[in-house]
Structures are given as C-alpha cells and as structure tokens.
Design a protein around this motif. Structure first.
Motif, short mmCIF file in Angstrom:
data_model
loop_
_atom_site.label_atom_id
_atom_site.label_comp_id
_atom_site.label_asym_id
_atom_site.label_seq_id
_atom_site.Cartn_x
_atom_site.Cartn_y
_atom_site.Cartn_z
N GLY A 93 -2.54 -4.84 9.25
CA GLY A 93 -2.25 -5.94 8.35
C GLY A 93 -3.48 -6.61 7.78
N LYS A 94 -4.66 -6.15 8.20
CA LYS A 94 -5.93 -6.73 7.75
C LYS A 94 -6.85 -5.65 7.21
CE LYS A 94 -5.04 -10.87 9.43
NZ LYS A 94 -4.87 -12.01 8.59
N VAL A 95 -7.65 -6.01 6.21
CA VAL A 95 -8.67 -5.11 5.66
C VAL A 95 -9.95 -5.89 5.43
CG1 VAL A 95 -7.09 -3.49 4.53
CG2 VAL A 95 -7.85 -5.48 3.31
N ALA A 96 -11.07 -5.18 5.40
CA ALA A 96 -12.35 -5.80 5.10
C ALA A 96 -12.37 -6.18 3.62
CB ALA A 96 -13.49 -4.84 5.42
N PRO A 97 -13.07 -7.26 3.25
CA PRO A 97 -13.10 -7.69 1.85
C PRO A 97 -13.57 -6.63 0.87
CG PRO A 97 -14.11 -9.35 3.26
CD PRO A 97 -13.83 -8.14 4.12
N ASN A 98 -14.46 -5.73 1.28
CA ASN A 98 -14.97 -4.70 0.36
C ASN A 98 -14.16 -3.41 0.44
OD1 ASN A 98 -15.72 -3.70 2.83
ND2 ASN A 98 -17.87 -3.47 2.35
N GLY A 99 -13.03 -3.43 1.12
CA GLY A 99 -12.21 -2.24 1.26
C GLY A 99 -12.50 -1.48 2.54
N GLY A 100 -13.57 -1.85 3.24
CA GLY A 100 -13.88 -1.26 4.52
C GLY A 100 -14.37 0.18 4.48
N GLN A 101 -14.53 0.76 3.30
CA GLN A 101 -15.01 2.12 3.17
C GLN A 101 -14.19 3.08 4.03
OE1 GLN A 101 -17.38 2.83 0.91
NE2 GLN A 101 -17.39 0.68 0.39
N ARG A 102 -12.89 2.91 4.06
CA ARG A 102 -12.01 3.78 4.85
C ARG A 102 -11.74 5.06 4.09
NH1 ARG A 102 -8.57 0.85 8.94
NH2 ARG A 102 -9.40 -1.24 8.95
N GLN A 103 -11.54 6.12 4.85
CA GLN A 103 -11.23 7.41 4.25
C GLN A 103 -9.78 7.40 3.77
OE1 GLN A 103 -11.81 10.63 6.92
NE2 GLN A 103 -11.39 12.17 5.40
N VAL A 104 -9.56 7.88 2.56
CA VAL A 104 -8.23 7.93 1.98
C VAL A 104 -7.60 9.28 2.30
CG1 VAL A 104 -6.92 7.90 -0.17
CG2 VAL A 104 -8.86 6.37 0.13
N ARG A 105 -6.34 9.26 2.71
CA ARG A 105 -5.63 10.49 3.04
C ARG A 105 -4.51 10.68 2.03
NH1 ARG A 105 -1.80 11.61 8.11
NH2 ARG A 105 -1.02 9.64 7.38
N LEU A 106 -4.53 11.79 1.29
CA LEU A 106 -3.47 12.10 0.35
C LEU A 106 -2.33 12.74 1.11
CD1 LEU A 106 -5.54 13.60 -2.59
CD2 LEU A 106 -4.64 11.29 -2.37
N MET A 107 -1.11 12.29 0.82
CA MET A 107 0.05 12.80 1.53
C MET A 107 1.03 13.43 0.55
SD MET A 107 0.56 9.73 4.24
CE MET A 107 1.60 10.68 5.32
N GLU A 108 1.77 14.41 1.04
CA GLU A 108 2.77 15.07 0.22
C GLU A 108 4.07 14.28 0.26
OE1 GLU A 108 3.33 19.32 0.37
OE2 GLU A 108 1.65 19.39 1.78
N VAL A 109 4.81 14.34 -0.85
CA VAL A 109 6.13 13.70 -0.92
C VAL A 109 7.14 14.74 -1.41
CG1 VAL A 109 5.25 11.37 -1.32
CG2 VAL A 109 5.70 12.84 -3.26
N ASP A 110 8.42 14.49 -1.08
CA ASP A 110 9.46 15.38 -1.58
C ASP A 110 9.93 14.90 -2.95
OD1 ASP A 110 11.10 13.21 -1.11
OD2 ASP A 110 12.25 14.14 0.49
N GLU A 111 10.99 15.52 -3.49
CA GLU A 111 11.46 15.18 -4.83
C GLU A 111 11.97 13.73 -4.94
OE1 GLU A 111 14.70 17.05 -2.48
OE2 GLU A 111 12.71 17.72 -3.03
N ASN A 112 12.25 13.09 -3.79
CA ASN A 112 12.68 11.69 -3.78
C ASN A 112 11.55 10.74 -3.43
OD1 ASN A 112 15.41 12.21 -4.40
ND2 ASN A 112 15.74 12.88 -2.30
N ASN A 113 10.31 11.22 -3.48
CA ASN A 113 9.11 10.46 -3.15
C ASN A 113 9.07 9.95 -1.72
OD1 ASN A 113 7.70 10.75 -5.54
ND2 ASN A 113 8.81 9.07 -6.51
N ARG A 114 9.70 10.69 -0.79
CA ARG A 114 9.62 10.37 0.63
C ARG A 114 8.43 11.11 1.20
NH1 ARG A 114 15.87 11.57 1.83
NH2 ARG A 114 15.13 13.44 0.83
#
Length: 56
Positions: A32-53
């Motif tokens: 629920g918390k993040v660093a003010p500069n975005g925290g330089q966290r690694q972004v993970r791309l995830m797959e979704v189905d045809e209903n965007n789940r």
C-alpha cells in the motif's frame, strides 16, 4: 525516505478486476506504500486472457 500511498491501489494493497476478483497490487506488492520517486522497482509484464484477467 518517506513513503506515500500507492496510487494504483489507493493504499489498500489490493486491486480488483471488472468481475470483482481481488489480487495483490503489482505496483506496491501489497504494502500500500511506494517511495516518492517510484522506488526504482522492476516492472513485471503479465499475460491476460480475452477478458483481461491475469493469467498466473
């Protein structure tokens, strides 16, 4: 360093899809918390189905 509420989940640590399924926020990793500069966290791309789940 001062942390701020996550804007993606509004500080709750949980997100929900259009069907009401809830899952841990991928931006703050459920804290629920993040660093003010975005925290330089690694972004993970995830797959979704045809209903965007998310596919785990």
């Amino acid at each position: 360093m001062r942390e701020e509420d996550c804007k993606a989940c509004r500080g709750s640590g949980m997100l929900s899809d259009d069907e009401g399924w809830q899952y841990k926020c991928s931006v703050c990793h459920g804290s629920g918390k993040v660093a003010p500069n975005g925290g330089q966290r690694q972004v993970r791309l995830m797959e979704v189905d045809e209903n965007n789940r998310l596919l785990d």
